[in-house]
Design a protein around this motif. Sequence first.
Motif, mmCIF file in Angstrom:
data_model
loop_
_atom_site.group_PDB
_atom_site.id
_atom_site.type_symbol
_atom_site.label_atom_id
_atom_site.label_comp_id
_atom_site.label_asym_id
_atom_site.label_seq_id
_atom_site.Cartn_x
_atom_site.Cartn_y
_atom_site.Cartn_z
ATOM 1 N N ARG A 179 38.395 47.514 49.001
ATOM 2 C CA ARG A 179 38.038 47.388 50.427
ATOM 3 C C ARG A 179 37.019 48.452 50.855
ATOM 4 O O ARG A 179 36.039 48.137 51.548
ATOM 5 C CB ARG A 179 39.314 47.527 51.262
ATOM 6 N N ASP A 180 37.244 49.678 50.431
ATOM 7 C CA ASP A 180 36.453 50.799 50.937
ATOM 8 C C ASP A 180 35.147 51.048 50.196
ATOM 9 O O ASP A 180 34.208 51.618 50.772
ATOM 10 C CB ASP A 180 37.294 52.082 50.904
ATOM 11 N N TYR A 181 35.086 50.628 48.915
ATOM 12 C CA TYR A 181 33.941 51.052 48.102
ATOM 13 C C TYR A 181 33.131 49.906 47.497
ATOM 14 O O TYR A 181 32.160 50.148 46.791
ATOM 15 C CB TYR A 181 34.427 51.973 46.972
ATOM 16 N N VAL A 182 33.543 48.653 47.747
ATOM 17 C CA VAL A 182 32.838 47.509 47.158
ATOM 18 C C VAL A 182 32.325 46.593 48.270
ATOM 19 O O VAL A 182 33.093 46.132 49.120
ATOM 20 C CB VAL A 182 33.764 46.720 46.204
ATOM 21 N N ASP A 183 31.035 46.326 48.253
ATOM 22 C CA ASP A 183 30.389 45.518 49.292
ATOM 23 C C ASP A 183 30.365 44.054 48.869
ATOM 24 O O ASP A 183 29.342 43.517 48.448
ATOM 25 C CB ASP A 183 28.969 46.046 49.537
ATOM 26 N N MET A 184 31.516 43.415 48.991
ATOM 27 C CA MET A 184 31.654 42.000 48.649
ATOM 28 C C MET A 184 32.664 41.383 49.603
ATOM 29 O O MET A 184 33.414 42.092 50.276
ATOM 30 C CB MET A 184 32.130 41.823 47.195
ATOM 31 N N GLY A 185 32.721 40.039 49.617
ATOM 32 C CA GLY A 185 33.710 39.345 50.446
ATOM 33 C C GLY A 185 35.112 39.460 49.856
ATOM 34 O O GLY A 185 35.331 40.106 48.818
ATOM 35 N N ASN A 186 36.071 38.790 50.492
ATOM 36 C CA ASN A 186 37.469 38.902 50.077
ATOM 37 C C ASN A 186 37.738 38.330 48.689
ATOM 38 O O ASN A 186 38.793 38.611 48.098
ATOM 39 C CB ASN A 186 38.376 38.215 51.105
ATOM 40 N N PHE A 187 36.822 37.544 48.150
ATOM 41 C CA PHE A 187 37.036 37.009 46.797
ATOM 42 C C PHE A 187 37.019 38.119 45.743
ATOM 43 O O PHE A 187 37.392 37.894 44.590
ATOM 44 C CB PHE A 187 35.996 35.928 46.466
ATOM 45 N N LYS A 188 36.587 39.337 46.143
ATOM 46 C CA LYS A 188 36.583 40.454 45.193
ATOM 47 C C LYS A 188 37.993 40.806 44.721
ATOM 48 O O LYS A 188 38.163 41.296 43.603
ATOM 49 C CB LYS A 188 35.920 41.688 45.799
ATOM 50 N N TYR A 189 39.007 40.546 45.551
ATOM 51 C CA TYR A 189 40.375 40.923 45.166
ATOM 52 C C TYR A 189 40.894 40.065 43.998
ATOM 53 O O TYR A 189 41.306 40.615 42.968
ATOM 54 C CB TYR A 189 41.313 40.840 46.377
ATOM 55 N N PRO A 190 40.861 38.736 44.095
ATOM 56 C CA PRO A 190 41.267 37.954 42.915
ATOM 57 C C PRO A 190 40.297 38.092 41.748
ATOM 58 O O PRO A 190 40.699 38.021 40.586
ATOM 59 C CB PRO A 190 41.319 36.509 43.438
ATOM 60 N N LEU A 191 38.994 38.288 42.062
ATOM 61 C CA LEU A 191 37.987 38.384 40.996
ATOM 62 C C LEU A 191 38.278 39.555 40.066
ATOM 63 O O LEU A 191 38.326 39.386 38.838
ATOM 64 C CB LEU A 191 36.602 38.531 41.617
ATOM 65 N N TYR A 192 38.497 40.741 40.641
ATOM 66 C CA TYR A 192 38.689 41.920 39.793
ATOM 67 C C TYR A 192 40.130 42.045 39.280
ATOM 68 O O TYR A 192 40.379 42.686 38.255
ATOM 69 C CB TYR A 192 38.210 43.180 40.512
ATOM 70 N N THR A 193 41.051 41.376 39.953
ATOM 71 C CA THR A 193 42.410 41.257 39.400
ATOM 72 C C THR A 193 42.350 40.433 38.118
ATOM 73 O O THR A 193 42.939 40.797 37.095
ATOM 74 C CB THR A 193 43.355 40.591 40.415
ATOM 75 N N ASP A 194 41.613 39.314 38.168
ATOM 76 C CA ASP A 194 41.472 38.477 36.971
ATOM 77 C C ASP A 194 40.753 39.217 35.849
ATOM 78 O O ASP A 194 41.077 39.033 34.670
ATOM 79 C CB ASP A 194 40.719 37.193 37.308
ATOM 80 N N LYS A 195 39.781 40.023 36.208
ATOM 81 C CA LYS A 195 39.082 40.795 35.166
ATOM 82 C C LYS A 195 40.058 41.715 34.428
ATOM 83 O O LYS A 195 39.970 41.887 33.204
ATOM 84 C CB LYS A 195 37.934 41.608 35.775
ATOM 85 N N ILE A 196 40.974 42.312 35.149
ATOM 86 C CA ILE A 196 41.983 43.172 34.524
ATOM 87 C C ILE A 196 42.898 42.347 33.629
ATOM 88 O O ILE A 196 43.176 42.721 32.489
ATOM 89 C CB ILE A 196 42.792 43.920 35.603
ATOM 90 N N TYR A 197 43.359 41.198 34.144
ATOM 91 C CA TYR A 197 44.251 40.347 33.350
ATOM 92 C C TYR A 197 43.570 39.866 32.065
ATOM 93 O O TYR A 197 44.164 39.903 30.980
ATOM 94 C CB TYR A 197 44.698 39.132 34.169
ATOM 95 N N VAL A 198 42.338 39.423 32.187
ATOM 96 C CA VAL A 198 41.609 38.933 31.008
ATOM 97 C C VAL A 198 41.402 40.064 30.003
ATOM 98 O O VAL A 198 41.517 39.875 28.793
ATOM 99 C CB VAL A 198 40.260 38.316 31.418
ATOM 100 N N SER A 199 41.116 41.252 30.490
ATOM 101 C CA SER A 199 40.920 42.402 29.605
ATOM 102 C C SER A 199 42.192 42.737 28.843
ATOM 103 O O SER A 199 42.150 43.065 27.657
ATOM 104 C CB SER A 199 40.469 43.617 30.426
#
Length: 338
Positions: A179-199
Amino acid sequence: MAKDLTESPVDRQNILNNSYAVTEIQNATKIKGIHFEGTVCLIKEQVAAFFEVDTRTIERYLEKYGEELTQNGYEVLRGKRLKSFKMAVKEQFVTDIDVGNKTPQIGIFNFRAFLNLAMLITESERARLLRQTILDIVIDTINKRTGGGTKYINQRDEDFLYAWFSEENYRKIFTDALRDYVDMGNFKYPLYTDKIYVSIFKEKAQEYRKILRLQAKEKVRNTFYTEILDLVAAYEYGFAELLKASSEKKGRKLDSWEVDELFRHFEAQPHWKPLIERARVKMASRDLAFRDALHLQLEQYIAPLQASEFERFLGEKSKELAERLEEAQDVLKRLKDR
């Protein structure tokens, strides 16, 4: 999914390492043998008679699967133990077998080894029927000990509760950083959660949901094992700190390209490798054994569960989450107030 025990050493070993299921199978089948050193044993001739095959068939399986059968309780008696076994045969008036006074050695199957052989023999109709009985009893035993379902068997681990609440705290730090450091819409939350899961385990949240057949309102993280929760928390906290440092250094929020590049470097750090390997083995192996769920992306990590794993999730120390919550009110309050 249908299991072919004759083809799957992992499925065979998972059954044999589950002492609760083995006990239930023994009680249900009432296989009779020779009581020796606290267990029921059978010799080659008895086993051949039960499966309605000749002894040469048993010998072929011993030759082909000797290491597996030995690991699960087949052994050859000699010397003093052979004498003790002959005495047990005599004292129990076992008249249908002849071990012979001059026999220098004899192979015996304990009940686990007998079941192991039943899961291997393809020439015997009795063995096929016994395999079906084994599978039915294993499923019934796990369901019975988990209260009718295994979707949340992860929560029976005595370490789950602390990992669960700790991960919630780190999750909040992670989402706050996005929320505080990434300039993107709310889709950033599932997007980077999925990146962690895939990793970590090579699956996005929706893919994981399908494999575990989760309903819409069921939370993915409520099904994670302790090791997975701990690793996800480490990723979330570590990446959150990285986002904060990078954003503050630039004096602005980060765009998606910058965040993606940061994550690529973050997940490539070598210290993650052994932790990820262990997490993948735990998830893939436990889900196959307990939930009958196959993670195709993690198939190479599947291994038989050790007896300690069955004790951990099915034994006396394992409890339903509600019981643990009741016992841990003070701990939970401290975690909540941190």
